[in-house]
Design a protein around this motif. Structure first.
Motif, short mmCIF file in Angstrom:
data_model
loop_
_atom_site.label_atom_id
_atom_site.label_comp_id
_atom_site.label_asym_id
_atom_site.label_seq_id
_atom_site.Cartn_x
_atom_site.Cartn_y
_atom_site.Cartn_z
N PHE A 1 1.73 12.62 8.19
CA PHE A 1 0.73 13.44 8.62
C PHE A 1 0.97 14.83 8.18
O PHE A 1 2.23 15.20 7.94
N VAL A 2 0.01 15.45 7.65
CA VAL A 2 0.16 16.79 6.88
C VAL A 2 -0.69 17.77 8.00
O VAL A 2 -1.67 17.63 8.21
N GLU A 3 0.08 18.73 8.52
CA GLU A 3 -0.38 19.34 9.78
C GLU A 3 -0.85 20.74 9.11
O GLU A 3 -0.29 21.47 8.22
N ALA A 4 -1.96 21.06 9.98
CA ALA A 4 -2.79 22.61 9.76
C ALA A 4 -3.10 22.94 11.14
O ALA A 4 -3.63 22.34 11.93
N MET B 1 0.73 -1.34 0.11
CA MET B 1 0.08 -0.03 -0.07
C MET B 1 0.78 1.24 -0.11
O MET B 1 1.95 1.27 0.70
N GLU B 2 0.37 2.27 -0.84
CA GLU B 2 1.22 3.37 -0.77
C GLU B 2 1.33 4.26 0.35
O GLU B 2 0.32 4.07 1.17
N LYS B 3 1.93 5.41 0.52
CA LYS B 3 2.02 6.23 1.71
C LYS B 3 0.69 6.79 1.83
O LYS B 3 0.07 7.52 0.78
N GLN B 4 0.08 6.71 3.01
CA GLN B 4 -1.25 7.48 3.33
C GLN B 4 -0.89 8.70 3.95
O GLN B 4 -0.15 8.88 4.98
N ARG B 5 -1.67 9.94 3.22
CA ARG B 5 -1.33 11.25 3.92
C ARG B 5 -2.64 11.56 4.44
O ARG B 5 -3.62 11.84 3.92
N ILE B 6 -2.45 11.70 5.78
CA ILE B 6 -3.36 12.40 6.73
C ILE B 6 -3.48 13.59 6.91
O ILE B 6 -2.50 14.09 7.88
N LEU B 7 -4.36 14.49 6.92
CA LEU B 7 -4.50 16.01 7.25
C LEU B 7 -5.07 15.67 8.71
O LEU B 7 -5.92 15.29 9.26
N LEU B 8 -4.14 16.54 9.43
CA LEU B 8 -4.14 16.86 10.88
C LEU B 8 -4.52 18.15 11.47
O LEU B 8 -3.45 18.94 11.18
N VAL B 9 -5.77 18.25 11.56
CA VAL B 9 -6.03 19.82 11.87
C VAL B 9 -6.37 20.00 13.32
O VAL B 9 -7.42 19.67 13.86
N GLU B 10 -5.28 20.72 14.00
CA GLU B 10 -5.43 21.04 15.23
C GLU B 10 -4.64 22.42 15.58
O GLU B 10 -3.70 22.62 15.22
N ASP B 11 -5.50 23.14 16.42
CA ASP B 11 -4.77 24.52 16.49
C ASP B 11 -3.52 24.53 17.61
O ASP B 11 -2.88 25.67 17.59
N ASN B 12 -3.57 23.68 18.48
CA ASN B 12 -2.54 23.78 19.51
C ASN B 12 -1.15 23.06 18.77
O ASN B 12 -1.29 21.72 18.91
N ALA B 13 -0.52 24.02 18.48
CA ALA B 13 0.78 23.11 17.77
C ALA B 13 1.79 22.30 18.60
O ALA B 13 1.96 21.19 17.79
N GLN B 14 1.70 22.49 19.85
CA GLN B 14 2.46 21.45 20.83
C GLN B 14 1.76 20.24 20.60
O GLN B 14 2.35 18.94 20.36
N PHE B 15 0.55 20.14 20.76
CA PHE B 15 -0.39 18.80 20.86
C PHE B 15 -0.15 18.22 19.41
O PHE B 15 -0.14 17.15 19.39
N ARG B 16 -0.46 19.13 18.42
CA ARG B 16 -0.43 18.58 16.97
C ARG B 16 0.94 17.64 16.78
O ARG B 16 1.00 16.87 16.34
N LEU C 1 -5.62 21.05 1.64
CA LEU C 1 -6.59 20.47 0.63
C LEU C 1 -6.49 20.84 -0.72
O LEU C 1 -6.39 20.11 -1.83
N ARG C 2 -6.07 22.08 -1.16
CA ARG C 2 -5.88 22.49 -2.26
C ARG C 2 -4.52 21.92 -3.16
O ARG C 2 -4.42 21.55 -4.22
N SER D 1 -5.19 25.74 11.35
CA SER D 1 -6.33 26.55 11.37
C SER D 1 -7.32 26.15 10.17
O SER D 1 -6.80 25.16 9.29
N LEU D 2 -8.76 26.55 9.93
CA LEU D 2 -9.23 26.19 8.75
C LEU D 2 -8.80 26.79 7.43
O LEU D 2 -8.53 25.86 6.62
N ALA D 3 -8.01 27.86 7.61
CA ALA D 3 -7.32 28.30 6.46
C ALA D 3 -6.20 27.60 6.05
O ALA D 3 -6.35 27.38 4.75
N GLN D 4 -5.47 27.25 6.82
CA GLN D 4 -4.36 26.13 6.60
C GLN D 4 -4.75 24.83 6.29
O GLN D 4 -4.07 24.29 5.17
N ALA D 5 -5.82 24.39 6.73
CA ALA D 5 -6.44 23.06 6.14
C ALA D 5 -6.85 23.19 4.83
O ALA D 5 -6.72 22.41 3.88
N ARG D 6 -7.55 24.18 4.49
CA ARG D 6 -7.92 24.26 2.98
C ARG D 6 -6.96 24.41 1.96
O ARG D 6 -6.76 23.99 0.80
N GLU D 7 -5.65 25.35 2.50
CA GLU D 7 -4.59 25.27 1.77
C GLU D 7 -4.03 23.83 1.39
O GLU D 7 -3.57 23.31 0.32
#
Length: 133
Positions: free
Chosen positions: A36-39, A1-16, A49-50, A41-47
């Protein structure tokens, strides 16, 4: 299976960062190859996703620029392509879990759930993405 890229959207940078590293370490011996692809905020998450190439998303409910459920809805209605999601929250209760499911998430997890439980939830999420493809 190829690498699975998971978006992790969490505003607390240390926790993320800690959460992603703990899961990556726990998955190191597993055949599931995850990045893991980290974001933060919503704005970062949408970026992110684009940019594309994401297989799943873990989304916090409370974000500095809005409600994580809005992003869950976008991902489940096909506006940004259908990406299976799980909601992460420090305040998990029946109401927030029901709201997450109603918005299109595959489930909701408490941020204090154990790493093995989180890994199993991620595996189910990725399996669901492959079964719909």
């Amino acid at each position: 299976m190829e690498k699975q890229r998971i978006l992790l959207v969490e505003d607390n940078a240390q926790f993320r960062e800690n959460f992603a590293r703990a899961l990556e370490r726990a998955l190191a011996a597993d055949p599931l190859d995850v990045a893991f692809v980290e974001a933060g905020s919503l704005a970062q998450a949408r970026e992110r996703l684009r940019e594309g190439g994401l297989n799943a998303a873990l989304i916090d409910l409370r974000l500095p620029d809005g409600d994580g459920l809005d992003l869950v809805r976008e991902l489940s209605d096909g506006a940004r392509g259908r990406i299976p999601t799980l909601v992460l929250t420090a305040y998990l209760d029946h109401t927030s879990a029901a709201q997450a499911i109603d918005a299109g998430a595959r489930g909701a997890l408490s941020k204090v759930v154990s790493v093995p439980e989180t890994i199993e939830a991620i595996k189910r999420l990725i399996d669901s993405e492959h079964s719909e493809a």
